[in-house]
Motif scaffolding. Structure first.
Motif, PDB file in Angstrom:
ATOM      1  N   CYS A  42      79.357  19.490  18.023  1.00  7.30           N
ATOM      2  CA  CYS A  42      79.358  18.098  18.468  1.00  7.30           C
ATOM      3  C   CYS A  42      79.193  17.258  17.210  1.00  7.30           C
ATOM      4  O   CYS A  42      78.118  17.233  16.606  1.00  7.30           O
ATOM      5  CB  CYS A  42      78.205  17.854  19.442  1.00  7.30           C
ATOM      6  SG  CYS A  42      78.186  16.153  20.034  1.00  7.30           S
TER       7      CYS A  42
ATOM      8  N   PHE B  52      70.971  10.198  27.972  1.00  9.24           N
ATOM      9  CA  PHE B  52      72.171   9.379  27.912  1.00  9.24           C
ATOM     10  C   PHE B  52      73.307  10.310  27.490  1.00  9.24           C
ATOM     11  O   PHE B  52      73.308  10.816  26.363  1.00  9.24           O
ATOM     12  CB  PHE B  52      71.933   8.282  26.873  1.00  9.24           C
ATOM     13  CG  PHE B  52      73.051   7.296  26.727  1.00  9.24           C
ATOM     14  CD1 PHE B  52      73.473   6.513  27.799  1.00  9.24           C
ATOM     15  CD2 PHE B  52      73.696   7.118  25.506  1.00  9.24           C
ATOM     16  CE1 PHE B  52      74.496   5.577  27.653  1.00  9.24           C
ATOM     17  CE2 PHE B  52      74.706   6.184  25.352  1.00  9.24           C
ATOM     18  CZ  PHE B  52      75.107   5.424  26.427  1.00  9.24           C
TER      19      PHE B  52
ATOM     20  N   TYR C  46      73.725  21.555  34.057  1.00  6.51           N
ATOM     21  CA  TYR C  46      72.348  21.874  33.663  1.00  6.51           C
ATOM     22  C   TYR C  46      71.364  21.619  34.810  1.00  6.51           C
ATOM     23  O   TYR C  46      70.152  21.669  34.608  1.00  6.51           O
ATOM     24  CB  TYR C  46      71.916  21.021  32.472  1.00  6.51           C
ATOM     25  CG  TYR C  46      72.257  21.585  31.105  1.00  6.51           C
ATOM     26  CD1 TYR C  46      71.644  22.747  30.642  1.00  6.51           C
ATOM     27  CD2 TYR C  46      73.162  20.953  30.265  1.00  6.51           C
ATOM     28  CE1 TYR C  46      71.922  23.256  29.373  1.00  6.51           C
ATOM     29  CE2 TYR C  46      73.450  21.451  28.996  1.00  6.51           C
ATOM     30  CZ  TYR C  46      72.828  22.601  28.561  1.00  6.51           C
ATOM     31  OH  TYR C  46      73.100  23.094  27.313  1.00  6.51           O
TER      32      TYR C  46
END
Ligand code: DTR
Length: 340
Positions: free
Chosen positions: A96, A209, A218
């Motif tokens: 990421c 967020f 999750y």
């Protein structure tokens, strides 16, 4: 007689040696094995796209290549994914980029509040941007593909109905998105997604967020019964390969990998967008999660608070001699091109 016998013996040995050395033994080398590392848990979208890529590669190379996948940070975790791939600890890794805003300045410009509407558009925009600028940050790896998440929203245990509700709320975000939470007045807590389940469980944060497919993947819906739909900023991802591993691949295999780059970006973006919808339905049904929509007036107010972020990014990028304004213009033009 003895001499003749000796000559015969030497002849036989020479013959055997000749046969042994001269006749090539069949090579029984197995398929090319490549290790692919990923940081979050197996059901999450970065790992779903990894399994899809693995299956397609194995099919399209007719078994010549086998991809061994390592989800959940079992080979490399979020923080050392990029350097681990450069060092050869894994052949391939998924990272990421937003977790390291200063390292991937150009590609992280996609995580500025510039109105990327979904992951399908975001992934196409990011991939085009990468190909146009070929940023220096990727000089030590082969980039296999890039994609983005859907826009981020606030998932929380307390309802956030207006800007006052978010003030001082402990919310988790990482990298670029951290500035967004700060601009809205939240108490931003930084950590990668893989550390978030524990932080929520322990009450270190009251929400997060992110794109909201994680409500299902999750099971955050269990603890976060409220989602405020801000539809702000995506997170960009890259899949990179160790250069030596890449260079050692036969040309036909390299062609298969290269031929899948754009397709994989689009596939992942579309998967993400569909999965967000699925996750919303699931969260409502299983945990009665409330989705809070801002009024047009509120949305404008929230968005306006983010404007200085882009200006600051432009100033910082210019200091690094990057064509910052052109990059922002390119992103907005690409969004227009792909958003139908
Ligand atoms: N929104 C980013 C990236 C992200 C979104 N979904 C997942 C799932 C698994 C790992 C990362 C992400 C984030 O909040 O980290």
């Amino acid at each position: 007689m003895k001499k003749k016998l000796r000559q015969l013996l030497i002849g036989c040995i020479a013959f055997i040696v000749f046969i042994w050395v001269g006749v090539p033994t069949p090579v029984t080398a197995g398929p090319i094995q490549l290790n692919y590392a990923n940081f979050p848990a197996a059901p999450t979208f970065p790992c779903v796209q990894m399994e899809r890529w693995k299956n397609e590669v194995e099919k399209r190379t007719n078994g010549k290549v086998v991809i061994n996948t390592f989800p959940g940070g079992t080979l490399l975790d979020a923080k050392n994914m990029f350097d681990g791939v450069i060092a050869g600890q894994a052949d391939i890794g998924c990272l990421c980029m937003a977790y390291q805003p200063g390292r991937f300045v150009v590609t992280n410009a996609t995580s500025l509040p510039l109105g990327i509407p979904d992951a399908g558009v975001g992934s196409r925009v990011l991939w085009d941007l990468y190909n146009k600028y070929k940023p220096e940050a990727f000089a030590k790896v082969k980039v296999l593909t890039m994609f983005t998440t859907a826009p981020s929203n606030i998932m929380s245990s307390k309802p956030v109905r207006n800007i006052d509700d978010i003030k001082g709320l402990d919310l988790r975000a990482s990298g670029g998105a951290a500035q967004i939470l700060k601009a809205w007045g939240a108490n931003q807590v930084g950590m990668p997604m893989s550390a978030t389940p524990e932080a929520l469980q322990k009450g270190v944060v009251q929400g997060l967020f992110s794109s909201i497919e994680v409500m299902k993947d999750y099971k955050f819906a269990e603890l976060c019964r409220f989602v405020t739909m801000t539809n702000t900023v995506i997170y960009p991802f890259a899949v990179v390969m160790n250069l030596e591993s890449w260079n050692s691949l036969p040309e036909d295999v390299q062609k298969v990998f290269d031929g899948m780059s754009t397709e994989q970006a689009e596939w992942t973006g579309n998967y993400m967008d569909n999965h967000v919808k699925e996750s919303m339905d699931w969260s409502k049904k299983e945990y009665n999660v409330e989705f809070i929509y801002l009024t047009a007036e509120q949305k404008m107010r929230w968005d306006n608070m983010l404007k200085p972020i882009t200006d600051k990014w432009i100033q910082d990028a210019q200091k690094k001699d990057l064509p910052a304004e052109a990059i922002v213009q390119d992103i907005m033009a690409l969004v227009k091109k792909y958003f139908k």
